[in-house]
Design an enzyme around this catalytic site. Sequence first.
Site, PDB file in Angstrom:
ATOM      1  N   ASP A   1      -4.575   2.215  62.520  1.00 41.29           N
ATOM      2  CA  ASP A   1      -4.021   3.050  61.462  1.00 41.29           C
ATOM      3  C   ASP A   1      -3.828   4.475  61.941  1.00 41.29           C
ATOM      4  OD1 ASP A   1      -4.922   3.708  58.015  1.00 41.29           O
ATOM      5  OD2 ASP A   1      -3.028   3.221  58.967  1.00 41.29           O
TER       6      ASP A   1
ATOM      7  N   ASP B   1      -4.839  -0.663  52.189  1.00 41.83           N
ATOM      8  CA  ASP B   1      -6.082   0.085  52.063  1.00 41.83           C
ATOM      9  C   ASP B   1      -7.029  -0.596  51.118  1.00 41.83           C
ATOM     10  OD1 ASP B   1      -4.293   3.222  52.118  1.00 41.83           O
ATOM     11  OD2 ASP B   1      -5.111   2.001  53.741  1.00 41.83           O
TER      12      ASP B   1
END
Lengths: 98, 437
Positions: free
Chosen positions: B251, B358
């Site tokens: 990420d 997420d």
Amino acid sequence: MDPSTPLTEEQKIKVAKKMYIAGFFFLPWLWFCLAIYFRKEKNEILQKYVKKAYFGFFVFTFFLLTWMAVFLSQRDRWGVKGDNLSVNIPYGDSNYDS
Amino acid sequence: MTNQNQNQNQNQNQNINLNQNLNENQNQNQNQNQNQNQNINSDEILFRQSEYLMRKFQPTLFIELISKKLKWVLIPVSITMILVAFFIESIYISGENSNGSPKQGFNSIPVFKSNLNNSTNNFNLNDWELALFIVGLIFATTIIFLILFKLKCYKILLYWLILSTFGMLLFFSASSFLDILQIFNLGIDWISFVMLIYNFSVVGILTMFWHGPKWISQGYLIIFSVLLASILAKLPKTTNWILLILISFYDIFAVLSSKGPLKMLIDEAVKADQQLPFLIYSSAAWIFSTNFDKENNPKKKEKENEKEKEKESISEDENEELRRLIVRPINEFDLKNENNQEFIQNFSESRIKLGLGDFIFYSLLMSLACFSSYLTVFITFIGILTGLTITLFFLVVYEKALPALPISIFLGIVFYFLTDLILNQFKEKYEQSWIFF
């Protein structure tokens, strides 16, 4: 699919109509969502759709719940047909056989 | 670059402090802003304005504005994590069913290791190789997305996303429902089963990608995350831990570095002025901008991709309007001024968007913590929320797309291992010796 702009009246009627027709494909939950989505609208046509959607949702859910109740209570008596129809056969003794 | 910003900020602050008169302040600041606006790009201006807001004039106002938005991102994340904890704990943690037989939660999805036919299987993966494989899949799908986006096939992207979401909703909800049936020893017939699953999935797709009540579509996002996390939790533990760590690193790479695919996707979207069709969760969903003609300027947070599909947060351009709106309060120090109210309203209407991946990886971390004691569950929960708050704070300060995963996951993992190794022993000791009774 428009994220933030509110819909105009014409668009709302189109959306309501499409959702109402789509609900006839065995989708009572969609009717319920339609009824909730346009719950606070003042437009007459939209209110008609909302009423039809509530009616359709309750009727369909009534039939579905009756069928489920019938199946869950009478599955034992049906023998092979009951086993073929069921997804998960629970453990334990049945009240019918013993 | 940050040093430069601080110097300019200090200069600005000093100049303001020296002047007593409001008019002189305004004139000087306007001159300064005009000079500086020509030289400095928008990022520095935004950074300075946020810093200015924070330090100088309106700290309480800033906190007030932020807390409203914070609330509307923290609440769904908390709901998701609590739901996952309940779900995993009741279904997959070893214990007994309602009829007395031990729980077998892992029988719905075959894991990669079964060699049923004793044939040479080229797909024998270790635990950690599996994690690497998943991250590789995610990377590959991001690149495919990027290529498709560059070739301007926006419709194909959207249809692919819809199709894959539909398939996932169907399959995973059916699998979880079957698990629930087996654990609670219920029976159901095929007709009702198909009706329920079909309804659930189709209405989910329609409300998420088309029109529908907003809270139902957000609810579907939450349930989708719960389902996916509970499915991912069926993989071996080592795989999950390594997957989490690798995903956080991925990420950071994907969002912040210039070669990262997500960053390139954002730039492409900005250049083409197109919206990326992804699954996102946005706060302040009930507010529509009725007073202004300007768009809502959403603040974004980046996320990573999942196994077969991408859910990314949109990163639209910071337009002129936002720049103007934020620059303006420098010139007007009166809080009751109308323009300030407009700024406040726009600031509070700009939404924070948190991507679905997420949610999924936070829930995955929670499900991993559920396999240990209750204490780890609570503490990991707190750790993840702390990380999320810190990330949101950085988001407001830096005002560009940020990866939402790494800080939360690292904090969550650190808290989990500390609890598991140290705090659990302490808990056992005081439970045995009944100190607190």
